[in-house]
Design an enzyme around this catalytic site. Structure first.
Site, PDB file in Angstrom:
ATOM      1  N   ASP A   1       0.879  -1.164   0.000  1.00  0.00           N
ATOM      2  CA  ASP A   1       0.000   0.000   0.000  1.00  0.00           C
ATOM      3  C   ASP A   1       0.915   1.212   0.000  1.00  0.00           C
ATOM      4  O   ASP A   1       1.513   1.561   1.017  1.00  0.00           O
ATOM      5  CB  ASP A   1      -0.893  -0.027   1.256  1.00  0.00           C
ATOM      6  CG  ASP A   1      -1.720   1.249   1.415  1.00  0.00           C
ATOM      7  OD1 ASP A   1      -1.662   2.119   0.522  1.00  0.00           O
ATOM      8  OD2 ASP A   1      -2.426   1.371   2.430  1.00  0.00           O
TER       9      ASP A   1
ATOM     10  N   LYS B   1       3.017  11.465  -3.164  1.00  0.00           N
ATOM     11  CA  LYS B   1       2.032  10.798  -4.013  1.00  0.00           C
ATOM     12  C   LYS B   1       1.065  11.811  -4.637  1.00  0.00           C
ATOM     13  O   LYS B   1       0.497  11.570  -5.684  1.00  0.00           O
ATOM     14  CB  LYS B   1       1.258   9.790  -3.159  1.00  0.00           C
ATOM     15  CG  LYS B   1       0.339   8.859  -3.935  1.00  0.00           C
ATOM     16  CD  LYS B   1      -0.265   7.855  -2.970  1.00  0.00           C
ATOM     17  CE  LYS B   1      -1.354   7.012  -3.575  1.00  0.00           C
ATOM     18  NZ  LYS B   1      -1.862   6.039  -2.602  1.00  0.00           N
TER      19      LYS B   1
ATOM     20  N   GLU C   1      -7.117   0.656  -4.584  1.00  0.00           N
ATOM     21  CA  GLU C   1      -7.145   0.505  -3.130  1.00  0.00           C
ATOM     22  C   GLU C   1      -8.483  -0.033  -2.593  1.00  0.00           C
ATOM     23  O   GLU C   1      -8.493  -0.941  -1.773  1.00  0.00           O
ATOM     24  CB  GLU C   1      -6.782   1.840  -2.474  1.00  0.00           C
ATOM     25  CG  GLU C   1      -5.292   2.146  -2.639  1.00  0.00           C
ATOM     26  CD  GLU C   1      -4.932   3.611  -2.480  1.00  0.00           C
ATOM     27  OE1 GLU C   1      -5.793   4.398  -2.034  1.00  0.00           O
ATOM     28  OE2 GLU C   1      -3.788   3.966  -2.801  1.00  0.00           O
TER      29      GLU C   1
ATOM     30  N   ASP D   1     -12.878   5.405   1.483  1.00  0.00           N
ATOM     31  CA  ASP D   1     -11.465   5.484   1.861  1.00  0.00           C
ATOM     32  C   ASP D   1     -11.056   6.941   2.075  1.00  0.00           C
ATOM     33  O   ASP D   1     -10.895   7.698   1.123  1.00  0.00           O
ATOM     34  CB  ASP D   1     -10.612   4.835   0.766  1.00  0.00           C
ATOM     35  CG  ASP D   1      -9.121   4.845   1.117  1.00  0.00           C
ATOM     36  OD1 ASP D   1      -8.718   5.521   2.083  1.00  0.00           O
ATOM     37  OD2 ASP D   1      -8.350   4.161   0.411  1.00  0.00           O
TER      38      ASP D   1
HETATM   39 MG    MG Z   1      -4.511   4.709   1.937  1.00  0.00          MG
END
Ligand code: MG
Ligand code: ADP
Length: 625
Positions: free
Chosen positions: A25, A87, A186, A208
């Site tokens: 992840d 990111k 994800e 999320d």
């Molecule tokens: Mg995450």
């Protein structure tokens, strides 16, 4: 004492050697690595028993590169060379960053079109290199723990990542010397971790809310296959933004009049983050502050005040939920599971708002920080071949329609939005002009009817088409999106076999706001677009009609028409030419019809003559009918 059986070299009796694989992840804030051992997925800790690796990298002038906690601990004294939340910038241009990401404590190189690079004492560093440092760290951790090399990994990415961001993530893995079995969204990973693949019916919502991004996805199991029905979200909304709100509240409360330097800003962010996390357990928190020349002491933040400050931002996560439900074309009542993912879903207010919206109990049993890595590990284990009887296949969707530009600046959609991936779709096109030997292919992304309102992805040309009359060539354009969401477009002229293709790696990505805006404007402009499409289509048809008739007149008007006939046709042609730019498609259409009618006898004469010519010298038996 038990006797251990040893088989001859190369003749192990185990059915197949276990291959080590891991799920990674690669988070905005924290990254994790997990693997399946003894049939169970587990996250792997570093030497100091920590599982979460802060996604932070620091570059030093002596060439040393620090990652994780070590780098994070220098974020205050050395913000310029310490890279946090990289990111958010991976696969994006400096221009976009300036527009959307004003709160970065790093400095970027100012190339107008290229992807962003971070200026450090070690030179210009790309976000791909930053990600690869994090991956290297996790790779080492996994290989040390497992005692062997990894055969491959599954790396997770937000569902909203576009081509450029996915490609950049893959490049980072290559740089870290990792084999990527595949990239996995994800939310899909989270559903796997919860074992929802065993559920027989109903839609699954994965909410999320992490440090840097917010994603909501709607999944459905279909005959044992996970399908992502829809995804929505915001790549610029996460726990970091809550920290910023709290930090702003702190500076306002302290009434600081001068501009704070980057270190102090980072110091206040960190305090804000600490307070926020504390408030998930407690009703109030004391924030100790020591800011040079400004303030030394403690301020109190209550959970009520915290809720009041962050509620507008938390509420912003609900409209993508609504959008996803709409896109998935389902009813709220069809949702059977709501899975909570990401550290920010620990916040009681978040849980409450999500429960209220979906009107049901939510899943919070698996640690929201680890759930994605655990799911990725399960998937990696299958892809490594350790579970040959498993037939679980994962499908994702593409977020925006893809198509090509046709005459008149119109978009012909080839793969529509929310189509399940991987997918390949082909459509046939033809040439516009007589004798045309090349074709320019312009690949665009978006929901609007006109190219100008969509996003340009790539251009390429197909050459070597044999000269033919307009409309005779058959060019097959194929769009193919692989399981990782990367697009390949190819064009092939089917008669001659000439071919050309391109893999789309746009130089920078699309933001979720932009996606949302594009969707919104497509709905808003639907009627207007349709009118414009009609108009452009008629304009193209008029142009084609004019070119055809003018070419014919030039060739044989003298032999087929008397002066009176010619004048009549010329008048109709002039009338059509005069209304070409008219904004009313009906008028153009009428003028085209008029030319066709007035010239119909002429077309007939020409046709008869051509047939006569073709038949001259042929025996009836030669002609295949
Ligand atoms: Mg995450
Ligand atoms: P990402 O997927 O973006 O890497 P994570 O899922 O690791 O993010 O979540 C990190 C975010 O979760 C951070 O903003 C962090 O402050 C927040 N977070 C972690 N624990 C808590 C908590 N107890 N209460 C509130 N927020 C938390």
């Amino acid at each position: 004492m038990a006797l251990l059986q040893i088989s001859e070299p190369g003749q192990s009796t185990t059915p197949h050697q276990r291959r080590f694989a891991a799920g990674i992840d690669l988070g905005t804030t924290n990254s994790l690595v997990a693997t399946v051992r003894n049939g169970k997925a587990e996250t792997l800790a570093d030497e100091s028993k920590k599982e979460l690796l802060p996604s932070v990298v620091r570059y030093l002038s002596n060439g040393e590169i620090q990652t994780g906690e070590k780098a994070l601990s220098h974020s205050i004294e050395d913000p310029k060379n310490t890279i946090i939340s990289s990111k958010r910038i991976i696969g994006r241009s400096t221009k976009e960053l300036i527009q959307t990401d004003k709160n970065h404590t790093n400095e970027f190189s100012h190339t107008e079109t290229g992807t962003a690079k971070i200026l450090t004492v070690a030179g210009e560093i790309s976000p791909i290199e930053v990600a690869s440092e994090i991956l290297k760290n996790l790779k080492n951790r996994a290989e040390k723990t497992l005692g062997d090399e990894l055969s491959g990994v599954v790396i997770t990415v937000p569902a909203y990542f576009d081509d450029a961001q996915r490609q950049a993530t893959k490049d980072a893995a290559t740089l870290a010397n990792l084999k990527v079995f595949r990239l996995l969204n994800e939310p899909t990973a989270a559903a796997i971790a919860y074992g929802l693949d065993a559920e027989s019916e109903g839609a699954i919502v994965v909410y999320d809310f992490g440090g840097g991004t917010f994603d909501v996805s709607i999944l459905q199991l279909n005959k044992g296959v996970f399908e992502v029905l829809a995804t929505a979200g915001d790549t610029q909304l996460g726990g970091d933004d809550l920290d910023l709100l709290i930090a702003n509240w702190i500076t306002k409360k302290l009434d600081i009049q001068f501009e704070l330097d980057k270190s102090t800003l980072r110091y206040i962010y960190n305090k804000a983050k600490y307070a926020k996390e504390k408030l998930t357990q407690e009703n109030k928190v004391a924030i100790d502050l020591d800011i040079d020349q400004a303030f030394k002491g403690t301020i109190i933040l209550t959970r009520n005040k915290f809720n009041e400050i962050v509620e507008p931002l938390v509420k912003k996560t609900i409209s993508p939920c609504r959008q996803a439900i709409r896109d998935a074309n389902i009813n709220k009542t069809e949702i059977k599971n709501v899975v909570m993912v990401g550290g920010s879903t620990r916040i009681p207010l978040v849980r409450q708002l999500v429960t209220d919206f979906f009107e049901q109990q939510i899943h919070v049993d698996i640690d929201p920080d680890k759930v994605v890595a655990l799911g990725a590990a399960i998937q990696a284990d299958i892809l490594a071949g350790n579970k040959p009887d498993s037939d679980m296949l994962l499908l994702d969707v593409n977020p925006l329609s893809l198509g090509i530009e046709t005459m008149g600046g119109l978009v012909e959609k080839i793969i529509s939005r929310n189509t399940t991936l991987p997918v390949a779709r082909a459509q046939e096109f033809t040439t516009f002009k007589e004798g045309q030997t090349a074709l320019a292919i312009h690949v665009v992304q978006g929901e609007r009817e006109l190219v100008d309102d969509c996003r340009s992805l790539a251009r390429f040309e197909l050459h070597g088409i044999p000269p033919m009359v307009a409309g005779a060539a058959k060019i097959r354009v194929t769009f193919q999106i692989d399981a990782d969401g990367l697009l390949n477009v190819s064009a092939r002229e089917t008669i001659s076999g000439v071919e050309s293709q391109i893999t789309v790696k746009p130089s920078y990505g699309l933001e979720s706001d932009e996606i949302e805006n594009m969707l919104r404007s497509s709905i808003k402009h639907a009627a207007e677009d349709l009118g414009m499409r009609k108009l452009r289509e008629q304009q193209v048809a008029a142009k084609r009609e004019l070119e055809a008739i003018e070419a014919a007149l030039l060739e044989d008007a003298d032999t087929h028409l008397n002066a009176e006939e010619r004048t009549k046709i010329d008048a109709a042609v002039d009338q059509l030419r005069a209304c070409m730019e008219d904004s009313d498609s009906a008028i153009i259409k009428k003028a085209i019809k008029n030319v066709e009618q007035v010239a119909s006898f002429y077309v007939e004469r020409r046709m008869n003559k051509n047939i006569q010519q073709a038949l001259t010298g042929h025996n009836v038996n030669d002609i295949n009918i």
